[in-house]
Write a protein that holds these residues in place. Structure first.
Motif, PDB file in Angstrom:
ATOM      1  N   GLY A   1       0.787  -1.222   0.000  1.00 13.39           N
ATOM      2  CA  GLY A   1       0.000   0.000   0.000  1.00 13.39           C
ATOM      3  C   GLY A   1       0.820   1.273   0.000  1.00 13.39           C
ATOM      4  N   LEU A   2       2.015   1.244  -0.645  1.00  8.78           N
ATOM      5  CA  LEU A   2       2.884   2.423  -0.724  1.00  8.78           C
ATOM      6  C   LEU A   2       3.204   2.748  -2.176  1.00  8.78           C
ATOM      7  CD1 LEU A   2       5.464   1.483   2.095  1.00  8.78           C
ATOM      8  CD2 LEU A   2       3.424   2.939   2.335  1.00  8.78           C
ATOM      9  N   THR A   3       3.853   3.898  -2.382  1.00 13.49           N
ATOM     10  CA  THR A   3       4.403   4.244  -3.689  1.00 13.49           C
ATOM     11  C   THR A   3       5.867   4.615  -3.499  1.00 13.49           C
ATOM     12  OG1 THR A   3       3.965   6.628  -3.557  1.00 13.49           O
ATOM     13  CG2 THR A   3       2.147   5.214  -4.333  1.00 13.49           C
ATOM     14  N   ASP A   4       6.579   4.814  -4.593  1.00 16.33           N
ATOM     15  CA  ASP A   4       8.001   5.154  -4.491  1.00 16.33           C
ATOM     16  C   ASP A   4       8.232   6.471  -3.760  1.00 16.33           C
ATOM     17  OD1 ASP A   4       9.720   3.113  -5.605  1.00 16.33           O
ATOM     18  OD2 ASP A   4       8.685   3.468  -7.501  1.00 16.33           O
ATOM     19  N   SER A   5       7.235   7.328  -3.725  1.00 14.16           N
ATOM     20  CA  SER A   5       7.401   8.620  -3.042  1.00 14.16           C
ATOM     21  C   SER A   5       6.888   8.597  -1.600  1.00 14.16           C
ATOM     22  CB  SER A   5       6.667   9.713  -3.829  1.00 14.16           C
ATOM     23  OG  SER A   5       5.283   9.417  -3.929  1.00 14.16           O
ATOM     24  N   SER A   6       6.475   7.454  -1.111  1.00 13.78           N
ATOM     25  CA  SER A   6       5.942   7.369   0.254  1.00 13.78           C
ATOM     26  C   SER A   6       7.046   7.620   1.283  1.00 13.78           C
ATOM     27  CB  SER A   6       5.334   5.987   0.507  1.00 13.78           C
ATOM     28  OG  SER A   6       4.215   5.765  -0.326  1.00 13.78           O
ATOM     29  N   PRO A   7       6.762   8.443   2.298  1.00 12.46           N
ATOM     30  CA  PRO A   7       7.778   8.710   3.331  1.00 12.46           C
ATOM     31  C   PRO A   7       8.094   7.486   4.190  1.00 12.46           C
ATOM     32  CG  PRO A   7       5.660   9.684   3.919  1.00 12.46           C
ATOM     33  CD  PRO A   7       5.518   9.202   2.511  1.00 12.46           C
ATOM     34  N   GLU A   8       7.250   6.467   4.116  1.00 13.64           N
ATOM     35  CA  GLU A   8       7.525   5.239   4.888  1.00 13.64           C
ATOM     36  C   GLU A   8       8.756   4.497   4.372  1.00 13.64           C
ATOM     37  OE1 GLU A   8       4.627   6.129   3.675  1.00 13.64           O
ATOM     38  OE2 GLU A   8       3.068   6.012   5.207  1.00 13.64           O
ATOM     39  N   ILE A   9       9.185   4.805   3.146  1.00 11.58           N
ATOM     40  CA  ILE A   9      10.396   4.178   2.597  1.00 11.58           C
ATOM     41  C   ILE A   9      11.611   4.957   3.099  1.00 11.58           C
ATOM     42  CG2 ILE A   9      11.651   3.523   0.512  1.00 11.58           C
ATOM     43  CD1 ILE A   9       8.974   3.418  -0.945  1.00 11.58           C
ATOM     44  N   LYS A  10      12.424   4.319   3.922  1.00  9.07           N
ATOM     45  CA  LYS A  10      13.559   4.986   4.564  1.00  9.07           C
ATOM     46  C   LYS A  10      14.850   4.857   3.767  1.00  9.07           C
ATOM     47  CE  LYS A  10      10.737   5.987   7.850  1.00  9.07           C
ATOM     48  NZ  LYS A  10      10.180   7.376   7.907  1.00  9.07           N
ATOM     49  N   GLY A  11      14.833   4.038   2.741  1.00  7.44           N
ATOM     50  CA  GLY A  11      16.025   3.901   1.910  1.00  7.44           C
ATOM     51  C   GLY A  11      15.956   2.657   1.063  1.00  7.44           C
ATOM     52  N   HIS A  12      16.759   2.639   0.001  1.00 10.24           N
ATOM     53  CA  HIS A  12      16.852   1.437  -0.822  1.00 10.24           C
ATOM     54  C   HIS A  12      18.244   1.338  -1.423  1.00 10.24           C
ATOM     55  CE1 HIS A  12      16.379   3.921  -4.468  1.00 10.24           C
ATOM     56  NE2 HIS A  12      15.454   4.564  -3.779  1.00 10.24           N
ATOM     57  N   THR A  13      18.608   0.102  -1.801  1.00 10.46           N
ATOM     58  CA  THR A  13      19.934  -0.134  -2.360  1.00 10.46           C
ATOM     59  C   THR A  13      19.840  -1.187  -3.447  1.00 10.46           C
ATOM     60  OG1 THR A  13      22.219  -0.776  -1.841  1.00 10.46           O
ATOM     61  CG2 THR A  13      20.482  -1.912  -0.634  1.00 10.46           C
ATOM     62  N   PRO A  14      20.555  -1.012  -4.568  1.00 12.21           N
ATOM     63  CA  PRO A  14      20.619  -2.093  -5.563  1.00 12.21           C
ATOM     64  C   PRO A  14      21.672  -3.113  -5.151  1.00 12.21           C
ATOM     65  CG  PRO A  14      21.864  -0.207  -6.352  1.00 12.21           C
ATOM     66  CD  PRO A  14      21.273   0.199  -5.014  1.00 12.21           C
ATOM     67  N   ALA A  15      21.424  -4.381  -5.467  1.00 14.18           N
ATOM     68  CA  ALA A  15      22.399  -5.412  -5.092  1.00 14.18           C
ATOM     69  C   ALA A  15      22.591  -6.459  -6.192  1.00 14.18           C
ATOM     70  CB  ALA A  15      21.983  -6.086  -3.796  1.00 14.18           C
ATOM     71  N   ASN A  16      21.985  -6.244  -7.357  1.00 13.54           N
ATOM     72  CA  ASN A  16      22.213  -7.116  -8.513  1.00 13.54           C
ATOM     73  C   ASN A  16      21.984  -8.595  -8.227  1.00 13.54           C
ATOM     74  OD1 ASN A  16      22.884  -4.779  -9.817  1.00 13.54           O
ATOM     75  ND2 ASN A  16      25.054  -5.253 -10.060  1.00 13.54           N
ATOM     76  N   GLY A  17      21.113  -8.880  -7.295  1.00 11.32           N
ATOM     77  CA  GLY A  17      20.827 -10.276  -6.983  1.00 11.32           C
ATOM     78  C   GLY A  17      21.897 -10.958  -6.149  1.00 11.32           C
ATOM     79  N   ASP A  18      22.890 -10.211  -5.673  1.00 13.72           N
ATOM     80  CA  ASP A  18      24.068 -10.792  -5.038  1.00 13.72           C
ATOM     81  C   ASP A  18      23.998 -10.672  -3.510  1.00 13.72           C
ATOM     82  OD1 ASP A  18      27.081 -11.650  -5.530  1.00 13.72           O
ATOM     83  OD2 ASP A  18      27.078 -10.123  -3.948  1.00 13.72           O
ATOM     84  N   GLN A  19      24.287 -11.753  -2.814  1.00 20.65           N
ATOM     85  CA  GLN A  19      24.178 -11.777  -1.356  1.00 20.65           C
ATOM     86  C   GLN A  19      25.156 -10.818  -0.689  1.00 20.65           C
ATOM     87  OE1 GLN A  19      23.969 -15.715   0.279  1.00 20.65           O
ATOM     88  NE2 GLN A  19      24.659 -15.082   2.312  1.00 20.65           N
ATOM     89  N   SER A  20      26.409 -10.819  -1.154  1.00 21.06           N
ATOM     90  CA  SER A  20      27.413  -9.956  -0.533  1.00 21.06           C
ATOM     91  C   SER A  20      27.087  -8.486  -0.738  1.00 21.06           C
ATOM     92  CB  SER A  20      28.805 -10.281  -1.096  1.00 21.06           C
ATOM     93  OG  SER A  20      29.173 -11.600  -0.782  1.00 21.06           O
ATOM     94  N   LEU A  21      26.657  -8.146  -1.965  1.00 20.10           N
ATOM     95  CA  LEU A  21      26.295  -6.755  -2.238  1.00 20.10           C
ATOM     96  C   LEU A  21      25.095  -6.332  -1.396  1.00 20.10           C
ATOM     97  CD1 LEU A  21      26.704  -6.546  -6.135  1.00 20.10           C
ATOM     98  CD2 LEU A  21      28.219  -5.606  -4.369  1.00 20.10           C
ATOM     99  N   ALA A  22      24.161  -7.257  -1.193  1.00 20.99           N
ATOM    100  CA  ALA A  22      22.990  -6.942  -0.367  1.00 20.99           C
ATOM    101  C   ALA A  22      23.397  -6.683   1.073  1.00 20.99           C
ATOM    102  CB  ALA A  22      21.984  -8.089  -0.433  1.00 20.99           C
ATOM    103  N   GLN A  23      24.319  -7.500   1.591  1.00 21.91           N
ATOM    104  CA  GLN A  23      24.774  -7.284   2.963  1.00 21.91           C
ATOM    105  C   GLN A  23      25.467  -5.933   3.099  1.00 21.91           C
ATOM    106  OE1 GLN A  23      27.079 -10.490   4.619  1.00 21.91           O
ATOM    107  NE2 GLN A  23      27.698  -9.328   6.421  1.00 21.91           N
ATOM    108  N   GLN A  24      26.334  -5.646   2.123  1.00 26.87           N
ATOM    109  CA  GLN A  24      27.054  -4.368   2.160  1.00 26.87           C
ATOM    110  C   GLN A  24      26.087  -3.189   2.040  1.00 26.87           C
ATOM    111  OE1 GLN A  24      29.971  -4.010  -0.946  1.00 26.87           O
ATOM    112  NE2 GLN A  24      30.759  -2.058  -0.193  1.00 26.87           N
ATOM    113  N   GLY A  25      25.120  -3.321   1.112  1.00 27.59           N
ATOM    114  CA  GLY A  25      24.145  -2.254   0.923  1.00 27.59           C
ATOM    115  C   GLY A  25      23.298  -2.028   2.162  1.00 27.59           C
ATOM    116  N   MET A  26      22.877  -3.122   2.804  1.00 24.43           N
ATOM    117  CA  MET A  26      22.062  -2.992   4.018  1.00 24.43           C
ATOM    118  C   MET A  26      22.879  -2.379   5.147  1.00 24.43           C
ATOM    119  SD  MET A  26      19.217  -3.262   5.590  1.00 24.43           S
ATOM    120  CE  MET A  26      18.210  -4.124   4.375  1.00 24.43           C
ATOM    121  N   GLU A  27      24.153  -2.767   5.269  1.00 30.99           N
ATOM    122  CA  GLU A  27      25.013  -2.156   6.298  1.00 30.99           C
ATOM    123  C   GLU A  27      25.095  -0.647   6.089  1.00 30.99           C
ATOM    124  OE1 GLU A  27      28.567  -4.345   5.686  1.00 30.99           O
ATOM    125  OE2 GLU A  27      27.963  -6.024   6.981  1.00 30.99           O
TER     126      GLU A  27
END
Length: 341
Positions: A194-220
């Motif tokens: 029930g959100l959109t890309d402009s919703s203030p409830e989204i606190k951040g996002h990161t691309p990770a190309n499907g990769d576990q290590s990149l996702a961990q780094q991005g989340m950190e």
């Protein structure tokens, strides 16, 4: 003539480099010259994004088995990594040189290999997208895939139900930018929660190309800005595991609702073990089998499939929510892909 010879040698070297670098187990058992569509013999070439991701291994193995069962010749090539458009273009060119009459492809991006696909279709080759749609959709003859928007929407609806009325504070781990899979799952999730890309409830996002290590780094990196969150979206299960590792290091896992998509055996086990609350299972075996059967029919009759064929998706969780149809992890482990069941 010399230029053509040099080009052929260069292509062979490039493909050889791709295969050698990735260490893939490419199957090649061609049965002779090209057989025109409508005359009987199916020659099927498969191009996946990579040859190491268990999802594509499952898809390749299912396609190989279906080809063998239906008397079709089969060959499989792959890009070196998720997003390797050039590698997939070289693979298409290689398969055309081999004389295939059908190419099944999981495009690394929805637009990155369209010229090569057009060349193949212009040469009379049936081209079917598996797993990932092209843009425009009619760049291929047909697409056999998960409805990724619907899968994302299922994940979002589950997470919303699991929050039980609490406002979301969301971090998003996305896939490969420009990929239709990434775009559709991302959009579907936001629709479901029930959100959109402009919703203030989204606190951040990161691309990770499907990769576990990149996702961990991005989340950190995201958690360095704020830990005041209660929801994490991950586009696939490897990235879900990466995000979980970063959350665990911060001691946040107990107050996060996280969902994912894929339905790999490891991912279903992750749900059973409590790494994330739910995953949405898709069915690569169905995509591959239906693609090969379409290729066999095309070889026999010249009839081409058209449009989008949804191969389905199912929420897997041991914490079912009202209004969200789901299966438990026992069912999930019996129907998952990519590992011992």
């Amino acid at each position: 003539m010399r230029q053509r010879s040099l080009t052929a040698l260069a292509l062979a070297a490039v493909v050889g480099t791709v295969l050698g670098t990735t260490g893939c187990t490419v199957e090649r058992h061609w049965g002779g010259n090209t057989t025109p569509a409508g005359s009987g013999k199916a020659k099927v070439g498969l191009v996946t994004k990579t040859d190491t991701n268990p999802y594509f291994v499952e898809l390749r193995n299912a396609a190989s088995a279906a080809a063998k069962a239906n008397g079709a010749d089969f060959s499989a090539l792959a890009g070196q990594f998720d997003g390797d458009n050039d590698g997939q273009v070289r693979a298409i060119e290689n398969l055309m040189q081999q004389g295939v009459n059908t190419i099944l492809i999981t495009p690394s991006s929805s637009t990155g290999v369209l010229k090569a696909i057009k060349d193949a279709r212009d040469a009379g080759v049936l081209v079917i997208a598996l797993d990932t749609a092209t843009e425009p959709a009619d760049a291929v003859d047909a697409t056999f895939a998960t409805d990724n928007f619907a899968a994302g929407q299922q994940q979002g609806a589950y997470v919303k139900a699991a929050l039980k009325g609490v406002d979301p504070k969301l971090l998003m781990v996305d896939g490969t930018a420009g990929s239709s899979v990434d775009t559709e799952r991302h959009g579907g999730f936001l629709k479901g929660i029930g959100l959109t890309d402009s919703s203030p409830e989204i606190k951040g996002h990161t691309p990770a190309n499907g990769d576990q290590s990149l996702a961990q780094q991005g989340m950190e990196n995201l958690l360095q800005r704020s830990t005041d969150i209660n929801v994490v979206y991950s586009m696939n299960e490897p990235m879900g595991r990466g995000a979980y590792a970063a959350l665990k290091a911060r001691g946040l896992t107990d107050r996060i609702v996280m969902g994912s998509i894929d339905g790999g055996c490891e991912g279903v086990q992750n749900v059973k073990d409590g790494l994330y609350a739910a995953t949405v299972m898709q069915f690569p075996k169905k995509m591959a089998e239906q693609g090969v059967l379409a290729a066999v029919d095309y070889a026999k009759t010249g009839k081409k499939p058209t449009g989008f064929v949804n191969t389905g998706s199912t929420v897997i969780t041991d914490k079912p929510m009202p209004g969200v149809p789901s299966q438990n992890t026992t069912w999930g482990l019996q129907n998952c892909w990519g590992g011992a069941k």
